[in-house]
Scaffold this motif. Structure first.
Motif, PDB file in Angstrom:
ATOM      1  N   SER A 150       2.277  -3.095   9.061  1.00 37.29           N
ATOM      2  CA  SER A 150       2.513  -1.980   9.978  1.00 37.29           C
ATOM      3  C   SER A 150       3.944  -1.975  10.513  1.00 37.29           C
ATOM      4  O   SER A 150       4.408  -0.968  11.034  1.00 37.29           O
ATOM      5  CB  SER A 150       1.524  -2.040  11.142  1.00 37.29           C
ATOM      6  OG  SER A 150       1.691  -3.248  11.865  1.00 37.29           O
ATOM      7  N   HIS A 151       4.669  -3.094  10.355  1.00 36.20           N
ATOM      8  CA  HIS A 151       6.038  -3.198  10.860  1.00 36.20           C
ATOM      9  C   HIS A 151       7.088  -3.264   9.756  1.00 36.20           C
ATOM     10  O   HIS A 151       8.276  -3.319  10.037  1.00 36.20           O
ATOM     11  CB  HIS A 151       6.191  -4.431  11.742  1.00 36.20           C
ATOM     12  CG  HIS A 151       5.268  -4.425  12.905  1.00 36.20           C
ATOM     13  ND1 HIS A 151       5.441  -3.598  13.986  1.00 36.20           N
ATOM     14  CD2 HIS A 151       4.135  -5.116  13.148  1.00 36.20           C
ATOM     15  CE1 HIS A 151       4.454  -3.802  14.858  1.00 36.20           C
ATOM     16  NE2 HIS A 151       3.650  -4.711  14.359  1.00 36.20           N
ATOM     17  N   GLU A 152       6.653  -3.296   8.497  1.00 36.54           N
ATOM     18  CA  GLU A 152       7.597  -3.424   7.388  1.00 36.54           C
ATOM     19  C   GLU A 152       7.245  -2.406   6.315  1.00 36.54           C
ATOM     20  O   GLU A 152       6.169  -2.452   5.731  1.00 36.54           O
ATOM     21  CB  GLU A 152       7.539  -4.834   6.800  1.00 36.54           C
ATOM     22  CG  GLU A 152       8.517  -5.072   5.691  1.00 36.54           C
ATOM     23  CD  GLU A 152       8.474  -6.488   5.145  1.00 36.54           C
ATOM     24  OE1 GLU A 152       9.203  -6.754   4.183  1.00 36.54           O
ATOM     25  OE2 GLU A 152       7.710  -7.320   5.656  1.00 36.54           O
ATOM     26  N   TYR A 153       8.164  -1.478   6.065  1.00 34.77           N
ATOM     27  CA  TYR A 153       7.924  -0.468   5.046  1.00 34.77           C
ATOM     28  C   TYR A 153       9.241  -0.109   4.362  1.00 34.77           C
ATOM     29  O   TYR A 153      10.324  -0.337   4.897  1.00 34.77           O
ATOM     30  CB  TYR A 153       7.262   0.783   5.623  1.00 34.77           C
ATOM     31  CG  TYR A 153       8.065   1.486   6.696  1.00 34.77           C
ATOM     32  CD1 TYR A 153       8.940   2.503   6.363  1.00 34.77           C
ATOM     33  CD2 TYR A 153       7.952   1.128   8.028  1.00 34.77           C
ATOM     34  CE1 TYR A 153       9.676   3.154   7.334  1.00 34.77           C
ATOM     35  CE2 TYR A 153       8.686   1.769   9.006  1.00 34.77           C
ATOM     36  CZ  TYR A 153       9.550   2.781   8.646  1.00 34.77           C
ATOM     37  OH  TYR A 153      10.286   3.412   9.608  1.00 34.77           O
ATOM     38  N   TYR A 154       9.119   0.432   3.146  1.00 36.34           N
ATOM     39  CA  TYR A 154      10.270   0.773   2.324  1.00 36.34           C
ATOM     40  C   TYR A 154      10.094   2.192   1.798  1.00 36.34           C
ATOM     41  O   TYR A 154       9.003   2.567   1.379  1.00 36.34           O
ATOM     42  CB  TYR A 154      10.399  -0.214   1.151  1.00 36.34           C
ATOM     43  CG  TYR A 154      10.610  -1.629   1.635  1.00 36.34           C
ATOM     44  CD1 TYR A 154      11.884  -2.139   1.810  1.00 36.34           C
ATOM     45  CD2 TYR A 154       9.524  -2.448   1.949  1.00 36.34           C
ATOM     46  CE1 TYR A 154      12.080  -3.426   2.283  1.00 36.34           C
ATOM     47  CE2 TYR A 154       9.716  -3.732   2.417  1.00 36.34           C
ATOM     48  CZ  TYR A 154      10.988  -4.219   2.587  1.00 36.34           C
ATOM     49  OH  TYR A 154      11.178  -5.485   3.057  1.00 36.34           O
ATOM     50  N   TYR A 155      11.170   2.970   1.791  1.00 39.40           N
ATOM     51  CA  TYR A 155      11.105   4.355   1.324  1.00 39.40           C
ATOM     52  C   TYR A 155      10.862   4.392  -0.181  1.00 39.40           C
ATOM     53  O   TYR A 155      11.481   3.645  -0.937  1.00 39.40           O
ATOM     54  CB  TYR A 155      12.378   5.111   1.698  1.00 39.40           C
ATOM     55  CG  TYR A 155      12.494   5.318   3.179  1.00 39.40           C
ATOM     56  CD1 TYR A 155      11.702   6.259   3.826  1.00 39.40           C
ATOM     57  CD2 TYR A 155      13.362   4.557   3.941  1.00 39.40           C
ATOM     58  CE1 TYR A 155      11.784   6.440   5.199  1.00 39.40           C
ATOM     59  CE2 TYR A 155      13.450   4.725   5.312  1.00 39.40           C
ATOM     60  CZ  TYR A 155      12.655   5.670   5.931  1.00 39.40           C
ATOM     61  OH  TYR A 155      12.739   5.834   7.287  1.00 39.40           O
ATOM     62  N   SER A 184       0.876  -1.169   0.000  1.00 36.19           N
ATOM     63  CA  SER A 184       0.000   0.000   0.000  1.00 36.19           C
ATOM     64  C   SER A 184       0.914   1.219   0.000  1.00 36.19           C
ATOM     65  O   SER A 184       2.033   1.178   0.502  1.00 36.19           O
ATOM     66  CB  SER A 184      -0.939   0.008   1.199  1.00 36.19           C
ATOM     67  OG  SER A 184      -0.216  -0.004   2.398  1.00 36.19           O
ATOM     68  N   MET A 185       0.449   2.312  -0.586  1.00 40.19           N
ATOM     69  CA  MET A 185       1.272   3.494  -0.752  1.00 40.19           C
ATOM     70  C   MET A 185       0.893   4.547   0.280  1.00 40.19           C
ATOM     71  O   MET A 185      -0.281   4.801   0.515  1.00 40.19           O
ATOM     72  CB  MET A 185       1.073   4.046  -2.162  1.00 40.19           C
ATOM     73  CG  MET A 185       1.970   5.175  -2.506  1.00 40.19           C
ATOM     74  SD  MET A 185       1.923   5.669  -4.251  1.00 40.19           S
ATOM     75  CE  MET A 185       0.192   5.890  -4.555  1.00 40.19           C
ATOM     76  N   THR A 186       1.898   5.149   0.913  1.00 38.15           N
ATOM     77  CA  THR A 186       1.712   6.299   1.789  1.00 38.15           C
ATOM     78  C   THR A 186       2.469   7.460   1.142  1.00 38.15           C
ATOM     79  O   THR A 186       3.168   7.249   0.148  1.00 38.15           O
ATOM     80  CB  THR A 186       2.233   6.024   3.211  1.00 38.15           C
ATOM     81  OG1 THR A 186       3.654   5.974   3.170  1.00 38.15           O
ATOM     82  CG2 THR A 186       1.673   4.726   3.786  1.00 38.15           C
ATOM     83  N   PRO A 187       2.383   8.657   1.685  1.00 36.51           N
ATOM     84  CA  PRO A 187       3.088   9.780   1.050  1.00 36.51           C
ATOM     85  C   PRO A 187       4.600   9.586   0.901  1.00 36.51           C
ATOM     86  O   PRO A 187       5.195  10.102  -0.040  1.00 36.51           O
ATOM     87  CB  PRO A 187       2.779  10.951   1.972  1.00 36.51           C
ATOM     88  CG  PRO A 187       1.466  10.594   2.575  1.00 36.51           C
ATOM     89  CD  PRO A 187       1.502   9.101   2.761  1.00 36.51           C
ATOM     90  N   THR A 188       5.250   8.837   1.799  1.00 34.47           N
ATOM     91  CA  THR A 188       6.707   8.689   1.716  1.00 34.47           C
ATOM     92  C   THR A 188       7.193   7.252   1.615  1.00 34.47           C
ATOM     93  O   THR A 188       8.383   7.031   1.375  1.00 34.47           O
ATOM     94  CB  THR A 188       7.389   9.318   2.950  1.00 34.47           C
ATOM     95  OG1 THR A 188       6.872   8.695   4.128  1.00 34.47           O
ATOM     96  CG2 THR A 188       7.157  10.815   3.001  1.00 34.47           C
ATOM     97  N   THR A 189       6.313   6.263   1.804  1.00 30.35           N
ATOM     98  CA  THR A 189       6.770   4.876   1.834  1.00 30.35           C
ATOM     99  C   THR A 189       5.831   3.941   1.085  1.00 30.35           C
ATOM    100  O   THR A 189       4.693   4.273   0.787  1.00 30.35           O
ATOM    101  CB  THR A 189       6.872   4.344   3.284  1.00 30.35           C
ATOM    102  OG1 THR A 189       5.567   4.320   3.865  1.00 30.35           O
ATOM    103  CG2 THR A 189       7.809   5.167   4.131  1.00 30.35           C
ATOM    104  N   TRP A 190       6.357   2.735   0.804  1.00 27.77           N
ATOM    105  CA  TRP A 190       5.560   1.598   0.370  1.00 27.77           C
ATOM    106  C   TRP A 190       5.449   0.695   1.589  1.00 27.77           C
ATOM    107  O   TRP A 190       6.465   0.289   2.153  1.00 27.77           O
ATOM    108  CB  TRP A 190       6.248   0.835  -0.763  1.00 27.77           C
ATOM    109  CG  TRP A 190       6.274   1.562  -2.055  1.00 27.77           C
ATOM    110  CD1 TRP A 190       7.330   2.199  -2.618  1.00 27.77           C
ATOM    111  CD2 TRP A 190       5.173   1.725  -2.950  1.00 27.77           C
ATOM    112  NE1 TRP A 190       6.960   2.754  -3.807  1.00 27.77           N
ATOM    113  CE2 TRP A 190       5.636   2.475  -4.043  1.00 27.77           C
ATOM    114  CE3 TRP A 190       3.845   1.312  -2.939  1.00 27.77           C
ATOM    115  CZ2 TRP A 190       4.823   2.817  -5.110  1.00 27.77           C
ATOM    116  CZ3 TRP A 190       3.044   1.659  -4.006  1.00 27.77           C
ATOM    117  CH2 TRP A 190       3.523   2.404  -5.071  1.00 27.77           C
ATOM    118  N   ALA A 191       4.242   0.384   2.037  1.00 24.10           N
ATOM    119  CA  ALA A 191       4.050  -0.401   3.256  1.00 24.10           C
ATOM    120  C   ALA A 191       3.624  -1.826   2.914  1.00 24.10           C
ATOM    121  O   ALA A 191       2.700  -2.041   2.132  1.00 24.10           O
ATOM    122  CB  ALA A 191       2.999   0.253   4.137  1.00 24.10           C
TER     123      ALA A 191
END
Length: 65
Positions: free
Chosen positions: A33-38, A23-30
């Protein structure tokens, strides 16, 4: 409530390559809830960053229908 996964991508970890839903957030790919990538670099964020990377050119939108 979990965010809807809208994309897929390949994550490279020390144990191999894995296809994951994102899923996409403004600054990361999630991934969770514990694993995300810039989004700019594909580097894993957080305290357990390690050497995992998201291959940015592997990201594809999940088609609807």
């Amino acid at each position: 409530m979990a965010k809807t996964k809208t994309h897929t991508g390949v994550v490279v970890r020390s144990t191999g390559k894995y296809q994951v839903k994102l899923s996409m957030t403004p600054t990361t790919w999630a991934v969770s809830s514990h694993e995300y990538y810039y989004r700019e670099t594909g580097i894993r964020g957080g305290g357990m960053g390690g050497r995992a990377r998201l291959l940015l050119d592997s990201i594809k939108q999940i088609s609807k229908g």
